[in-house]
Design a protein around this motif. Structure first.
Motif, short mmCIF file in Angstrom:
data_model
loop_
_atom_site.label_atom_id
_atom_site.label_comp_id
_atom_site.label_asym_id
_atom_site.label_seq_id
_atom_site.Cartn_x
_atom_site.Cartn_y
_atom_site.Cartn_z
N THR A 127 35.15 48.44 32.65
CA THR A 127 35.20 49.77 33.26
C THR A 127 34.65 49.69 34.67
O THR A 127 33.91 48.75 35.00
CB THR A 127 34.37 50.78 32.46
OG1 THR A 127 32.97 50.42 32.55
CG2 THR A 127 34.81 50.82 30.99
N PRO A 128 34.97 50.64 35.52
CA PRO A 128 34.41 50.62 36.88
C PRO A 128 32.89 50.60 36.88
O PRO A 128 32.27 49.90 37.70
CB PRO A 128 34.95 51.92 37.50
CG PRO A 128 36.23 52.18 36.76
CD PRO A 128 35.97 51.73 35.35
N PRO B 111 38.69 45.71 36.91
CA PRO B 111 39.29 46.95 36.40
C PRO B 111 40.50 47.41 37.21
O PRO B 111 40.59 47.17 38.42
CB PRO B 111 38.14 47.96 36.51
CG PRO B 111 36.90 47.14 36.46
CD PRO B 111 37.25 45.85 37.17
N ASP B 112 41.41 48.07 36.53
CA ASP B 112 42.63 48.55 37.18
C ASP B 112 42.33 49.40 38.40
O ASP B 112 43.07 49.38 39.39
CB ASP B 112 43.48 49.36 36.20
CG ASP B 112 44.11 48.50 35.11
OD1 ASP B 112 44.16 47.27 35.29
OD2 ASP B 112 44.55 49.06 34.09
N GLU B 113 41.25 50.17 38.32
CA GLU B 113 40.91 51.07 39.43
C GLU B 113 40.61 50.30 40.72
O GLU B 113 40.74 50.83 41.82
CB GLU B 113 39.69 51.92 39.06
CG GLU B 113 39.94 52.94 37.96
CD GLU B 113 39.79 52.37 36.56
OE1 GLU B 113 39.75 53.16 35.61
OE2 GLU B 113 39.71 51.12 36.40
N TYR B 114 40.21 49.03 40.58
CA TYR B 114 39.85 48.22 41.75
C TYR B 114 40.77 47.01 41.93
O TYR B 114 40.54 46.20 42.82
CB TYR B 114 38.40 47.74 41.63
CG TYR B 114 37.39 48.85 41.53
CD1 TYR B 114 37.43 49.94 42.41
CD2 TYR B 114 36.39 48.83 40.56
CE1 TYR B 114 36.51 50.97 42.32
CE2 TYR B 114 35.45 49.84 40.48
CZ TYR B 114 35.52 50.92 41.35
OH TYR B 114 34.61 51.94 41.27
N GLN B 115 41.77 46.90 41.10
CA GLN B 115 42.62 45.72 41.12
C GLN B 115 43.52 45.69 42.35
O GLN B 115 43.95 46.73 42.86
CB GLN B 115 43.49 45.68 39.86
CG GLN B 115 44.30 44.43 39.66
CD GLN B 115 43.48 43.18 39.58
OE1 GLN B 115 43.45 42.40 40.54
NE2 GLN B 115 42.79 42.98 38.46
N ARG B 116 43.79 44.51 42.82
CA ARG B 116 44.75 44.30 43.91
C ARG B 116 45.72 43.20 43.48
O ARG B 116 45.33 42.05 43.35
CB ARG B 116 44.03 43.90 45.20
CG ARG B 116 44.94 43.48 46.36
CD ARG B 116 45.82 44.61 46.86
NE ARG B 116 45.07 45.73 47.37
CZ ARG B 116 44.60 45.83 48.62
NH1 ARG B 116 44.79 44.86 49.48
NH2 ARG B 116 43.94 46.91 48.99
N ARG C 244 34.40 50.03 49.36
CA ARG C 244 34.87 51.10 48.46
C ARG C 244 33.83 51.40 47.38
O ARG C 244 33.64 52.56 46.99
CB ARG C 244 36.19 50.68 47.82
CG ARG C 244 36.81 51.74 46.94
CD ARG C 244 38.15 51.27 46.41
NE ARG C 244 38.67 52.16 45.39
CZ ARG C 244 39.74 51.91 44.66
NH1 ARG C 244 40.40 50.78 44.85
NH2 ARG C 244 40.16 52.76 43.74
#
Length: 271
Positions: free
Chosen positions: A137-138, A220-225, A169
């Protein structure tokens, strides 16, 4: 397997018409057919899959691959852009899509030959045997970064994102930058495996193949690139026909399972 000989020959014919290719004369076919090898430079993101596929290509075609390795970006002496500036000559470049496009804009790659090969996520590595941190999780991810004694990230695309975009971020640049290390000309996971940094970030495909390192999972997907890795033919390629055969091979459905096993998402499966 999809073949595009007409495309590559037309692209090279157009380039030859401008005088951009330093061939020594004679028909293009004679130049390429006489060359039994293809010079390749690949970034680390696709290197694990490429290393497994190269012997298969050589066996199927009789073409010898002469391979070098380097980062898609950055100023390391072995990075692909620096190699080209230094005058090193390659037929095929395999690197991040953004890096390849930048080289095409400089006239170093034939745009018509670009082919996307795979996409990759950023993952985290720890030393083999160490507890796997929770980064699901973030909140857990941020806590893991704060708790880590030291952090490593690559000198290429994923590392640039970590240092210049992700840290700001998260609002944690002041806390994380002093204990972070940019790893140049080496896999981040290898440095983690030696115990020189506690955790490290790089493309998943660059972590899985390193002995002594354990894959903790993707960020996490929220921070993935997600990074797309592409290939193209250099404008000064000496064997453009052989180069196109390699590109067709690497982008084919037949090799997609091998690319997937290395931790990448094959572009062929998405077409």
């Amino acid at each position: 397997m999809q073949r595009r000989p007409t495309l590559v020959l037309l692209a090279f014919a157009a380039t030859l018409a401008t005088g951009a290719l330093p061939f020594s004369g004679g028909p293009l076919a004679a130049q390429t057919e006489a060359t039994a090898e293809v010079a390749v430079v690949t970034s680390g993101g696709l290197a694990a899959a490429y290393d497994r596929l190269a012997p298969r290509f050589e066996a199927e075609t009789g073409i010898r691959l002469v391979t070098a390795y380097g980062a898609s970006t950055g100023g390391a002496p072995d990075s692909i852009p620096v190699r080209l500036v230094r005058g090193e000559r390659f037929d095929v470049l395999i690197m991040s899509q953004a890096g390849l496009d930048a080289l095409a804009a400089q006239g170093l790659v034939l745009p018509a030959t670009r082919q996307d090969l795979a996409s990759s996520s950023i993952g985290m590595a720890v030393r083999d045997g160490a507890p796997l941190p929770d980064i699901s999780t973030p909140e857990a991810f941020a806590a893991t970064l704060l708790d880590a004694e030291s952090i490593g990230y690559s000198a290429s695309v994923s590392g640039t994102y970590i240092a210049t975009e992700l840290y700001p971020r998260l609002g944690l640049t002041e806390e994380l930058a002093p204990k972070s290390r940019r790893i140049v000309s080496e896999r981040v996971a290898a440095v983690v495996a030696r115990g020189e940094v506690e955790i490290g970030f790089q493309q998943v495909s660059e972590i899985l193949s390193i002995a002594g390192a354990a894959y903790a999972g993707p960020i996490p997907d929220e921070y993935q690139r997600v990074t797309t890795f592409s290939t193209g033919i250099a404008t000064n390629a000496q064997n453009p026909v052989g180069a196109q055969r390699l590109i067709d091979f690497l982008s084919s459905n037949e090799v997609a399972p091998t690319i997937a096993e290395s931790g990448l998402q094959p572009a062929a499966a998405q077409r």
